[in-house]
Design an enzyme around this catalytic site. Sequence first.
Site, PDB file in Angstrom:
ATOM      1  N   SER A  92       0.820  -1.213   0.000  1.00  0.00           N
ATOM      2  CA  SER A  92       0.000   0.000   0.000  1.00  0.00           C
ATOM      3  C   SER A  92       0.858   1.270   0.000  1.00  0.00           C
ATOM      4  CB  SER A  92      -0.958  -0.052   1.203  1.00  0.00           C
ATOM      5  OG  SER A  92      -1.919   0.954   1.136  1.00  0.00           O
TER       6      SER A  92
ATOM      7  N   HIS B 293      -2.752  -1.162  -4.726  1.00  0.00           N
ATOM      8  CA  HIS B 293      -4.206  -1.077  -4.852  1.00  0.00           C
ATOM      9  C   HIS B 293      -4.644   0.382  -4.809  1.00  0.00           C
ATOM     10  CE1 HIS B 293      -4.734  -0.041  -0.611  1.00  0.00           C
ATOM     11  NE2 HIS B 293      -3.878  -0.998  -0.322  1.00  0.00           N
TER      12      HIS B 293
END
Length: 259
Positions: A135, A158
């Site tokens: 992330s 993501h």
Amino acid sequence: MNDFEPQTQPQTEPVKPKEVPPSGPQADEPRKAVTEMIQQFGQTSIPSSGESNIYCLSIIGQIEGHVQLPPQNKTTKYEHLIPQLVAAEQNPNVEGVLVILNTVGGDVEAGLAIAEMIASMSKPTVSLVLGGGHSIGVPIAVATDYSFIAETATMTIHPVRLTGLVIGVAESFEYLEKMQDRVVNFVVRNSKVEEKKFRELMLKVGELSRDVGTNVVGTKAVEYGLIDEVGGLGAAMRELQKRIEANRSQTQSMEQVIQ
């Protein structure tokens, strides 16, 4: 023996007072130190490296932002890291910074703040991803001058997500898109990955069971251009020392020119 001769008394050594072991707070200090060492490091003593010209910055667990996370979470607090980076930049004895990551990600703005601080340092920096750099850990990993990833480590890419109350208006989604663009632009600017490829990995469907995105393993991260090289601690230290020597030579040459 003559009864009138004085009799000499046998000499006796003075009795030394018995040493009383310390009691109270002084006796508890060594015990407390050992207990704290076991709690912190899992052992009674840790190896001492003496004075080092390399500052090691570890980013582990979840990167905590403006909201304090529950106590059971392992966290990295950005308000702790920023003063450390400032101190490392100002300290003349520190010639390089090694950033070690094993993080699940966390607050976007806190992560970007840490990444920007690392990217703007004048001293050589090298990062090493161990376990995971997921992330918002991705921008931190690529913020250094050179980056390594362990062969078994992974990086999850993501889209940006929001938690808590979200107002269902178009402006909320525009804000998310702007925040996502900040992350994408930073990663593309500080690594070799192409923007099109990074967005493709970010929005990929079908790979993550409960999310949109891609889980990139060691060699693939190098193949995509996110990370510079697959390697471990030894390789990272050698690269950092090489960059420190080059920076030292460049500084000495500039000083000679000025003189």
